[in-house]
Design a protein around this motif. Structure first.
Motif, PDB file in Angstrom:
ATOM      1  N   ASP A  26      71.077  49.811 -19.220  1.00 34.54           N
ATOM      2  CA  ASP A  26      71.667  48.863 -18.287  1.00 34.54           C
ATOM      3  C   ASP A  26      70.666  47.739 -18.026  1.00 34.54           C
ATOM      4  OD1 ASP A  26      69.752  49.817 -16.498  1.00 34.54           O
ATOM      5  OD2 ASP A  26      71.136  51.232 -15.565  1.00 34.54           O
ATOM      6  N   ASP A  27      71.048  46.798 -17.182  1.00 40.99           N
ATOM      7  CA  ASP A  27      70.207  45.619 -16.948  1.00 40.99           C
ATOM      8  C   ASP A  27      68.853  45.985 -16.348  1.00 40.99           C
ATOM      9  OD1 ASP A  27      73.005  43.434 -16.006  1.00 40.99           O
ATOM     10  OD2 ASP A  27      72.173  44.035 -17.968  1.00 40.99           O
ATOM     11  N   VAL A  28      68.859  46.920 -15.419  1.00 39.83           N
ATOM     12  CA  VAL A  28      67.595  47.318 -14.772  1.00 39.83           C
ATOM     13  C   VAL A  28      66.657  47.943 -15.798  1.00 39.83           C
ATOM     14  CG1 VAL A  28      66.563  48.845 -13.046  1.00 39.83           C
ATOM     15  CG2 VAL A  28      68.684  47.606 -12.520  1.00 39.83           C
ATOM     16  N   GLU A  29      67.194  48.817 -16.641  1.00 40.73           N
ATOM     17  CA  GLU A  29      66.370  49.467 -17.659  1.00 40.73           C
ATOM     18  C   GLU A  29      65.855  48.469 -18.673  1.00 40.73           C
ATOM     19  OE1 GLU A  29      68.356  53.938 -17.798  1.00 40.73           O
ATOM     20  OE2 GLU A  29      69.217  52.321 -18.994  1.00 40.73           O
ATOM     21  N   GLN A  30      66.722  47.484 -19.026  1.00 35.23           N
ATOM     22  CA  GLN A  30      66.284  46.459 -19.985  1.00 35.23           C
ATOM     23  C   GLN A  30      65.147  45.617 -19.408  1.00 35.23           C
ATOM     24  OE1 GLN A  30      69.834  44.297 -20.981  1.00 35.23           O
ATOM     25  NE2 GLN A  30      70.528  45.813 -22.485  1.00 35.23           N
ATOM     26  N   GLN A  31      65.258  45.287 -18.119  1.00 32.99           N
ATOM     27  CA  GLN A  31      64.189  44.503 -17.492  1.00 32.99           C
ATOM     28  C   GLN A  31      62.889  45.306 -17.424  1.00 32.99           C
ATOM     29  OE1 GLN A  31      65.736  43.273 -13.700  1.00 32.99           O
ATOM     30  NE2 GLN A  31      67.378  42.016 -14.599  1.00 32.99           N
TER      31      GLN A  31
END
Length: 538
Positions: free
Chosen positions: A2-7
């Motif tokens: 998800d976006d948090v993990e990608q960041q």
């Protein structure tokens, strides 16, 4: 992801590239032209200090292979390997990449029995056949997972808590080396900007060079311990070199004084460097810890103790401190895997040291763990050597020991001119005794005679079983007349109302050990011919 993990992953990869260790590695090495070749080599710069840590990790874990891996966005790069070749593989093919971002150590004694790893290519034979697997995360100071310190074995192996703790210590050293590299790059860029920044960079490099020297010394120590004829002295030498200290010593329970760990007896110096040759260090293990000595309290507590001002410490033994000239010191327990202490490694400075460097503290822990293994192995070999020179039935020396002792005594007599007499002892009518009472009774007679005869001897005399019911005896410093007195005492001590015949022969210049014993054998033969139960001189 998800976006948090990608960041989070983006921040992690950026932190990894901030160490500038992968800048020269082209990702196209893993394009379609590389195919399925898992042995793709990476021409990385060799970091001798990193390799030293990797070799030490393999030694601590007792495994053939250890690696330091950096895990990028799509690939895993082995920047240091002991026991195999460095390689780059895809992240999907990596064992470590499955869990390293969690920031926790992973130890699997047998991957084949673990549901998460059993079907992994590096386990099931497609790429490798790894069984024992330990992975320690390399966490940057700001918490980013950079990679792993990994140890591997093709056989199942369970590491002890002590081994895992030492591997975590070494992982911290690896991160310190990575930090050194990163700082060196940053400082090089800042050097041109200001003289003050350049001075700061030089100070940092100096500190890191000192740490690198310690790591190199630790690697040399591991090598020295594995090859030294006298491992205890090698342990002390390595400890003194690592610490930049003035002296070091190893004290262990004196088995001859009946001192198993935690029992009564003494701690005795089994090796020392940096002391006067006449210095003897002994501690009563029964001393109360509060009023004893620092090595003693270290032995009982099994914890490292550092004291900057030994003279003012309440547990310091004034006499021992004065004898060794100790101002500051660190005492490191030498522990077996089960946590029991087999000794204490003392490292002393004859100048004040304000504090113990954290890296040195960790290295002494690692050195002591290696020392415990080496000491245990040396003691086993010593027991095996002693067993090989002892008669299994009677406990006295066997024929092999006799050959060594007899030759040495003849050489000493030749060199000093002191008298030397050999005796050959035969238990009379032993076969008849065996036939009458049975072989177990005959064995008892041999054992009891060996003990009774040994009780009649001096400290330097040697009794060995020559064969069957015959015993050989070396009496250094004795003329044949003096030896006859010993022989008569031995004959009087024969148990179970049995008797013995003894032949004596004194060494003469030019005689070999075999020649002296042959003359004693001739005298023994004459004694048996004349009716036995007598002593005859050649």
């Amino acid at each position: 992801m998800d976006d948090v993990e990608q960041q989070a992953e983006a921040r992690r990869v950026a932190a990894l590239h901030g160490y500038h260790l992968l800048d020269h590695l082209p990702e196209h090495r893993l394009d379609d032209s590389a195919g399925d070749d898992l042995e793709a080599r990476v021409d990385e710069p060799v970091d001798e200090q990193m390799d030293a840590v990797t070799r030490l990790a393999a030694a601590v874990a007792g495994v053939p292979v250890a690696t330091v891996n950096l895990i990028a966005e799509h690939t895993q790069h082995s920047i240091s390997v002991a026991g195999a070749a460095r390689a780059t593989i895809t992240r999907q093919e990596s064992l470590c990449a499955t869990h390293f971002t969690a920031g926790r150590s992973v130890h699997v004694p047998d991957l084949r029995t673990h549901p998460r790893y059993a079907e992994h290519p590096w386990v099931d034979g497609r790429a490798g056949a790894i069984r024992s697997y330990t992975s320690i995360p390399l966490l940057s100071p700001d918490g980013h997972a950079l990679g792993t310190l990994c140890t591997l074995d093709s056989a199942p192996r369970r590491l002890s808590a002590e081994q895992l703790a030492r591997l975590e210590d070494l992982a911290a050293v690896v991160v310190a080396l990575l930090e050194r590299h990163r700082h060196a790059v940053v400082n090089a860029r800042l050097a041109a900007e200001a003289e003050a920044q350049r001075a700061q960079a030089q100070a940092l490099v100096a500190r890191e060079q000192h740490r690198a020297q310690q790591l190199t010394a630790l690697a040399r120590a591991a090598q020295a311990l594995s090859t030294a004829e006298d491992p205890r002295t090698a342990i002390c030498t390595s400890a003194r070199e690592l610490a930049g200290a003035d002296a070091a010593y190893l004290v262990q329970p004196d088995a001859a004084a009946g001192a198993p760990a935690g029992g009564a007896g003494q701690l005795v110096a089994t090796a020392a460097v940096g002391f006067d040759e006449h210095t003897r260090l002994r501690l009563d293990l029964n001393l109360d810890q509060a009023s004893g000595a620092l090595p003693l309290s270290t032995f009982h507590s099994a914890r490292q103790v550092f004291v900057a001002d030994v003279g003012a410490h309440p547990e310091a033994a004034a006499e021992l401190s004065e004898l060794s000239g100790t101002v500051s010191g660190v005492w490191q327990p030498v522990l077996l895997p089960d946590g029991s202490a087999v000794g204490v490694l003392g490292v002393i400075w004859r100048r004040r040291v304000a504090q113990l460097d954290a890296t040195l503290s960790s290295m002494l822990h690692t050195l002591a763990a290696q020392a415990a293994h080496v000491i245990e192995r040396a003691e086993l070999l010593a027991r095996l050597r002693e067993a090989s020179e002892r008669d299994a039935l009677t406990g006295v020396g066997n024929r092999r020991q006799w050959e060594q002792v007899a030759g040495a005594e003849v050489e000493r007599a030749r060199r000093t001119g002191a008298p030397l007499t050999f005796a050959l002892i035969d238990l009379d009518h032993f076969k008849a005794y065996n036939d009458a009472y049975g072989h177990p009774a005959g064995d008892d007679l041999l054992r009891e005679f060996a003990a009774a005869a040994s009780a009649q001897l001096r400290g330097g005399d040697t009794l060995s079983r020559w064969g069957g019911e015959e015993f050989a005896l070396a009496l250094p410093g004795s003329t044949v007349q003096q030896a006859r007195e010993v022989a008569e005492r031995i004959r009087a001590a024969v148990p179970h109302a049995q008797s013995a015949t003894i032949g004596l022969a004194q060494w003469h210049p030019g005689d070999s050990a075999a020649a002296v014993l042959a003359r004693a054998d001739g005298a023994l033969y004459r004694g048996k011919q004349s009716g036995r139960d007598t002593t005859v001189s050649a």
